[in-house]
Design a protein around this motif. Structure first.
Motif, PDB file in Angstrom:
ATOM      1  N   UNK A  35       0.834  -1.206   0.000  1.00  0.00           N
ATOM      2  CA  UNK A  35       0.000   0.000   0.000  1.00  0.00           C
ATOM      3  C   UNK A  35       0.868   1.255   0.000  1.00  0.00           C
ATOM      4  N   UNK A  36       0.504   2.196  -0.835  1.00  0.00           N
ATOM      5  CA  UNK A  36       1.222   3.465  -0.923  1.00  0.00           C
ATOM      6  C   UNK A  36       0.778   4.422   0.173  1.00  0.00           C
ATOM      7  N   UNK A  37       1.717   5.223   0.659  1.00  0.00           N
ATOM      8  CA  UNK A  37       1.302   6.235   1.632  1.00  0.00           C
ATOM      9  C   UNK A  37       0.450   7.322   0.997  1.00  0.00           C
ATOM     10  N   UNK A  38       0.430   7.377  -0.353  1.00  0.00           N
ATOM     11  CA  UNK A  38      -0.425   8.360  -1.022  1.00  0.00           C
ATOM     12  C   UNK A  38      -1.908   8.041  -0.833  1.00  0.00           C
ATOM     13  N   UNK A  39      -2.245   6.783  -0.500  1.00  0.00           N
ATOM     14  CA  UNK A  39      -3.639   6.450  -0.189  1.00  0.00           C
ATOM     15  C   UNK A  39      -4.140   7.234   1.026  1.00  0.00           C
ATOM     16  N   UNK A  40      -3.219   7.674   1.860  1.00  0.00           N
ATOM     17  CA  UNK A  40      -3.544   8.361   3.107  1.00  0.00           C
ATOM     18  C   UNK A  40      -3.558   9.877   2.946  1.00  0.00           C
ATOM     19  N   UNK A  41      -3.624  10.335   1.701  1.00  0.00           N
ATOM     20  CA  UNK A  41      -3.514  11.772   1.424  1.00  0.00           C
ATOM     21  C   UNK A  41      -4.506  12.601   2.232  1.00  0.00           C
ATOM     22  N   UNK A  42      -5.787  12.284   2.126  1.00  0.00           N
ATOM     23  CA  UNK A  42      -6.818  13.093   2.796  1.00  0.00           C
ATOM     24  C   UNK A  42      -6.625  13.078   4.313  1.00  0.00           C
ATOM     25  N   UNK A  43      -6.370  11.900   4.843  1.00  0.00           N
ATOM     26  CA  UNK A  43      -6.236  11.754   6.285  1.00  0.00           C
ATOM     27  C   UNK A  43      -5.022  12.517   6.815  1.00  0.00           C
ATOM     28  N   UNK A  44      -3.887  12.403   6.118  1.00  0.00           N
ATOM     29  CA  UNK A  44      -2.691  13.102   6.585  1.00  0.00           C
ATOM     30  C   UNK A  44      -2.807  14.614   6.412  1.00  0.00           C
ATOM     31  N   UNK A  45      -3.532  15.041   5.389  1.00  0.00           N
ATOM     32  CA  UNK A  45      -3.781  16.483   5.239  1.00  0.00           C
ATOM     33  C   UNK A  45      -4.517  17.018   6.465  1.00  0.00           C
ATOM     34  N   UNK A  46      -5.509  16.286   6.923  1.00  0.00           N
ATOM     35  CA  UNK A  46      -6.295  16.725   8.079  1.00  0.00           C
ATOM     36  C   UNK A  46      -5.470  16.707   9.358  1.00  0.00           C
ATOM     37  N   UNK A  47      -4.741  15.623   9.594  1.00  0.00           N
ATOM     38  CA  UNK A  47      -3.972  15.512  10.834  1.00  0.00           C
ATOM     39  C   UNK A  47      -2.822  16.512  10.886  1.00  0.00           C
ATOM     40  N   UNK A  48      -2.274  16.864   9.730  1.00  0.00           N
ATOM     41  CA  UNK A  48      -1.103  17.741   9.718  1.00  0.00           C
ATOM     42  C   UNK A  48      -1.438  19.191  10.060  1.00  0.00           C
ATOM     43  N   UNK A  49      -2.709  19.493  10.173  1.00  0.00           N
ATOM     44  CA  UNK A  49      -3.086  20.851  10.609  1.00  0.00           C
ATOM     45  C   UNK A  49      -2.740  21.078  12.075  1.00  0.00           C
ATOM     46  N   UNK A  50      -2.646  19.989  12.829  1.00  0.00           N
ATOM     47  CA  UNK A  50      -2.348  20.123  14.262  1.00  0.00           C
ATOM     48  C   UNK A  50      -1.182  19.258  14.718  1.00  0.00           C
ATOM     49  N   UNK A  51      -0.650  18.432  13.826  1.00  0.00           N
ATOM     50  CA  UNK A  51       0.414  17.504  14.197  1.00  0.00           C
ATOM     51  C   UNK A  51       1.475  17.388  13.112  1.00  0.00           C
ATOM     52  N   UNK A  52       2.622  16.877  13.497  1.00  0.00           N
ATOM     53  CA  UNK A  52       3.630  16.462  12.520  1.00  0.00           C
ATOM     54  C   UNK A  52       3.322  15.011  12.158  1.00  0.00           C
ATOM     55  N   UNK A  53       3.105  14.766  10.881  1.00  0.00           N
ATOM     56  CA  UNK A  53       2.703  13.435  10.417  1.00  0.00           C
ATOM     57  C   UNK A  53       3.806  12.859   9.536  1.00  0.00           C
ATOM     58  N   UNK A  54       4.235  11.653   9.870  1.00  0.00           N
ATOM     59  CA  UNK A  54       5.312  10.999   9.124  1.00  0.00           C
ATOM     60  C   UNK A  54       4.807   9.671   8.582  1.00  0.00           C
ATOM     61  N   UNK A  55       5.062   9.440   7.306  1.00  0.00           N
ATOM     62  CA  UNK A  55       4.817   8.134   6.696  1.00  0.00           C
ATOM     63  C   UNK A  55       6.039   7.758   5.876  1.00  0.00           C
ATOM     64  N   UNK A  56       6.201   6.464   5.611  1.00  0.00           N
ATOM     65  CA  UNK A  56       7.341   6.015   4.813  1.00  0.00           C
ATOM     66  C   UNK A  56       6.946   4.791   4.003  1.00  0.00           C
ATOM     67  N   UNK A  57       7.666   4.608   2.916  1.00  0.00           N
ATOM     68  CA  UNK A  57       7.506   3.394   2.120  1.00  0.00           C
ATOM     69  C   UNK A  57       8.569   2.398   2.567  1.00  0.00           C
ATOM     70  N   UNK A  58       8.124   1.237   2.999  1.00  0.00           N
ATOM     71  CA  UNK A  58       9.083   0.206   3.374  1.00  0.00           C
ATOM     72  C   UNK A  58       9.940  -0.171   2.160  1.00  0.00           C
ATOM     73  N   UNK A  59      11.120  -0.750   2.389  1.00  0.00           N
ATOM     74  CA  UNK A  59      11.988  -1.123   1.266  1.00  0.00           C
ATOM     75  C   UNK A  59      11.256  -1.926   0.197  1.00  0.00           C
ATOM     76  N   UNK A  60      11.433  -1.477  -1.045  1.00  0.00           N
ATOM     77  CA  UNK A  60      10.777  -2.123  -2.176  1.00  0.00           C
ATOM     78  C   UNK A  60       9.513  -1.426  -2.621  1.00  0.00           C
TER      79      UNK A  60
END
Length: 313
Positions: A35-60
């Motif tokens: 799963x790509x972290x881009x699937x979480x676009x809407x959710x991370x946009x919302x959370x980042x208004x009040x938090x630092x949000x970090x996602x990463x792509x595992x190797x591969x």
């Protein structure tokens, strides 16, 4: 709002990371298998208004390099620790883990409870997921057993991008994903065409049952706030029937999955259980509001200094 996409050098390999938001307590989200972290676009946009949000792509995954021939949840835990260190995060983080990412988060919270503020498990893989293999699902298991997935992943990992594209097209984005910016949609369409993705899946699937037992045998974390989110069983049964699956088989699977989700509340003594009405496995796309509210609830509980979760049975 600040958005940074960059590659971090971890243990001699480059890992693709996205960081959103400047202020607030850090949230580290671990996505599911393939799963790509881009699937979480809407959710991370919302959370980042009040938090630092970090996602990463595992190797591969994505542009993250895959070096070495072993992938397991311990490797992911090590990478999470390195990412936290590289980003100079010294305070405890809120962890959000979906599906296989939830299994990795369970490993992290047990190994490093001092680094964790709270946990949200999103339709997470259970440490007891091996019991699903014992279910009588002759039709559903025709092409969805571990062995079938391993063979498919091994085959795709040797193909060129165009060959994979010819096999899996058309790639259809969900209605939610079609509302994302064009550059996000483009990356989502390209994401499953990478042969290295399937090599990573092969390695993760090869080890996940052993990983589950390792995690199960680790000590629990009784004092960590935890919210367990599960998918909507009736909704998933309805989808399965529409797709032509036998009602008895999909119902049997969803009943057992729900039971495994319920059992995850016993990971801590400060847990809460929520089922996301109207959602399938992709809760982050179907009901991002529930995940957002859960993260905020954990933060509010921490600030209240003393309120305890009422355990749900």
């Amino acid at each position: 709002m600040r958005v940074i996409r960059r590659c971090l050098s971890l243990s001699h390999q480059k890992i693709e990371v996205i960081i959103k938001g400047k202020t607030g307590s850090p949230i580290l989200i671990v996505s599911g298998m393939a799963s790509s972290f881009d699937e979480w676009y809407e959710l991370t946009e919302a959370l980042s208004k009040s938090n630092r949000v970090i996602m990463f792509h595992r190797p591969g995954l994505g542009t993250s390099e895959l070096c070495g021939k072993e992938r397991n949840t311990q490797k992911v835990v090590n990478e999470m620790v390195e990412i936290i260190h590289k980003l100079h995060i010294t305070e405890p983080v809120t962890l959000v883990g979906h599906s296989y990412g939830g299994l990795c988060v369970q490993h992290f919270m047990k190994q490093y409870p001092e680094k964790v503020l709270g946990v949200v498990l999103v339709d997470s893989t259970s440490v007891d997921f091996g019991v699903l293999d014992e279910l009588d699902l002759p039709v559903m298991n025709e092409d969805s057993t571990d062995d079938a997935w391993l063979q498919k992943c091994l085959s795709y990992s040797t193909m060129k991008t165009d060959e994979i594209k010819s096999l899996i097209e058309p790639i259809i984005l969900t209605q939610k994903e079609l509302s994302f910016p064009p550059e996000i949609q483009k990356r989502l369409l390209e994401f499953p065409l990478n042969p290295t993705l399937y090599k990573a899946m092969y390695l993760e699937i090869s080890n996940w049952k052993h990983d589950a037992q390792v995690i199960k045998n680790m000590e629990v974390c009784p004092d960590l706030p935890l919210i367990v989110i599960g998918r909507d069983k009736e909704h998933c049964v309805s989808i399965g029937i529409r797709e032509g699956l036998p009602e008895t088989e999909i119902t049997l699977l969803e009943d057992k999955w729900e039971q495994l989700i319920k059992e995850q509340i016993y990971l801590t003594k400060k847990s809460n259980l929520i089922f996301a009405k109207g959602s399938n496995h992709s809760v982050h796309l179907d009901r991002p509001d529930i995940i957002i509210n859960s993260v905020k609830k954990i933060e509010a509980e921490i600030r209240s200094k003393g309120r305890k979760y009422e355990q749900t049975e």
